[in-house]
Design a protein around this motif. Sequence first.
Motif, PDB file in Angstrom:
ATOM      1  N   GLY A 102     -41.051  12.483   9.001  1.00 44.13           N
ATOM      2  CA  GLY A 102     -40.162  12.228  10.138  1.00 44.13           C
ATOM      3  C   GLY A 102     -40.271  10.844  10.714  1.00 44.13           C
ATOM      4  O   GLY A 102     -39.668  10.558  11.754  1.00 44.13           O
ATOM      5  N   GLU A 161     -40.262  18.240  26.825  1.00 43.91           N
ATOM      6  CA  GLU A 161     -39.555  17.011  27.176  1.00 43.91           C
ATOM      7  C   GLU A 161     -40.191  16.346  28.399  1.00 43.91           C
ATOM      8  O   GLU A 161     -40.204  15.111  28.505  1.00 43.91           O
ATOM      9  CB  GLU A 161     -38.078  17.299  27.438  1.00 43.91           C
ATOM     10  CG  GLU A 161     -37.296  17.699  26.189  1.00 43.91           C
ATOM     11  CD  GLU A 161     -37.293  16.609  25.115  1.00 43.91           C
ATOM     12  OE1 GLU A 161     -37.295  15.413  25.475  1.00 43.91           O
ATOM     13  OE2 GLU A 161     -37.298  16.949  23.924  1.00 43.91           O
ATOM     14  N   SER A 211     -37.716  10.490  13.825  1.00 41.08           N
ATOM     15  CA  SER A 211     -36.905  11.640  14.204  1.00 41.08           C
ATOM     16  C   SER A 211     -37.362  12.175  15.561  1.00 41.08           C
ATOM     17  O   SER A 211     -38.540  12.478  15.751  1.00 41.08           O
ATOM     18  CB  SER A 211     -37.044  12.739  13.147  1.00 41.08           C
ATOM     19  OG  SER A 211     -36.699  14.005  13.658  1.00 41.08           O
ATOM     20  N   HIS A 212     -36.427  12.298  16.503  1.00 44.03           N
ATOM     21  CA  HIS A 212     -36.775  12.855  17.807  1.00 44.03           C
ATOM     22  C   HIS A 212     -37.283  14.281  17.653  1.00 44.03           C
ATOM     23  O   HIS A 212     -38.241  14.685  18.332  1.00 44.03           O
ATOM     24  CB  HIS A 212     -35.581  12.828  18.749  1.00 44.03           C
ATOM     25  CG  HIS A 212     -35.887  13.358  20.116  1.00 44.03           C
ATOM     26  ND1 HIS A 212     -35.881  14.712  20.410  1.00 44.03           N
ATOM     27  CD2 HIS A 212     -36.235  12.727  21.272  1.00 44.03           C
ATOM     28  CE1 HIS A 212     -36.210  14.895  21.665  1.00 44.03           C
ATOM     29  NE2 HIS A 212     -36.426  13.706  22.221  1.00 44.03           N
ATOM     30  N   ASP A 213     -36.670  15.053  16.773  1.00 41.33           N
ATOM     31  CA  ASP A 213     -37.099  16.442  16.593  1.00 41.33           C
ATOM     32  C   ASP A 213     -38.538  16.501  16.082  1.00 41.33           C
ATOM     33  O   ASP A 213     -39.330  17.342  16.539  1.00 41.33           O
ATOM     34  CB  ASP A 213     -36.175  17.160  15.612  1.00 41.33           C
ATOM     35  CG  ASP A 213     -34.797  17.432  16.195  1.00 41.33           C
ATOM     36  OD1 ASP A 213     -34.639  17.294  17.427  1.00 41.33           O
ATOM     37  OD2 ASP A 213     -33.888  17.768  15.423  1.00 41.33           O
ATOM     38  N   ALA A 250     -40.833  15.547  18.990  1.00 39.21           N
ATOM     39  CA  ALA A 250     -40.913  16.610  19.989  1.00 39.21           C
ATOM     40  C   ALA A 250     -41.757  17.775  19.484  1.00 39.21           C
ATOM     41  O   ALA A 250     -42.566  18.345  20.230  1.00 39.21           O
ATOM     42  CB  ALA A 250     -39.514  17.090  20.363  1.00 39.21           C
ATOM     43  N   ALA A 251     -41.589  18.141  18.225  1.00 39.32           N
ATOM     44  CA  ALA A 251     -42.372  19.242  17.665  1.00 39.32           C
ATOM     45  C   ALA A 251     -43.860  18.904  17.648  1.00 39.32           C
ATOM     46  O   ALA A 251     -44.714  19.756  17.953  1.00 39.32           O
ATOM     47  CB  ALA A 251     -41.880  19.564  16.260  1.00 39.32           C
TER      48      ALA A 251
END
Length: 299
Positions: A64, A143, A205-207, A210-211
């Motif tokens: 990512g 977040e 990757s933001h996802d 965040a994960a």
Amino acid sequence: MNERHHALDVPVRGGVLRVGVWEADAPDAPSALLVHGITASHRSWQWLAELLPGVRLIAPDLRGRGRSHPGTPAGHPPGMAGHADDMVAVLDHLGVDRTLVVGHSMGAFVGVVLADRHPDRVDQLVLVDGGLPLAVPAGLGTEEVIALVLGPTAERLAMRFASTEDYHDFWRRHPAFADDWSPELEDYLSYDLVGAQPDLRPATSHDAMAADTADLVSGTALTGALARLRHPALLLTAPRGLLDEAPGLYESGRLAQMLAGVRLISSREVEDVNHYTITMGARGAACVAEAVHTALAAV
């Protein structure tokens, strides 16, 4: 880029990781696995590589990030455990049985979990401003934690830039690099961009970010790994944080309390650096290089 450097793609579950390698100047040289931070890439280790010509340095772009964007298939462990298993795939591909592991920021957390899940692959750990739990208030959502801990570092992932120069200008205004701008930093930042002008974006990757943040806050892999730690580890801390503010991520009193409950970790503060320049600046890289030499000598 250093002439010792080359890059290759290594198969992992769901795709491939881009891996930067700085070859050593001797065929029987020791190795070190370098694991970067949460929104960084393997190019964040250029400063260190210049100081370690006698060590084979293996530095993946984490899943990512950078040029590593494999999917996450069913059954792939989440968060730090997943990254740790990816690191083993990299070591297998490059024929490395055991190695010193150096991790910066989130990479230090990955290193701790790697040593726990695969203890026979790790000799020692050098943890650079990471690896022990961060001071995050209870009850925050993912977040909210991202905003609290990472701030503009995370916000930029949603931004678009018309040119590489615009991205450099964005970082020139960042307080972390006010006194540490360099050609190496410009190379690192240029590599961080993907897409085409005038619609360039940061590669992370933001996802994925965040994960991983959620795993660090509420997952169990790290706490269990620290409780079972069996490898000697040195923690190098920065007195200033991501925005060049004091104190850094590990305030001295809180750090002393945490270290009292963890076996095998010693700690040293690196003078006059922040969370970024402890690896991406000359002073910080020199201290990390010294720690690497000491750890390799002990092995």
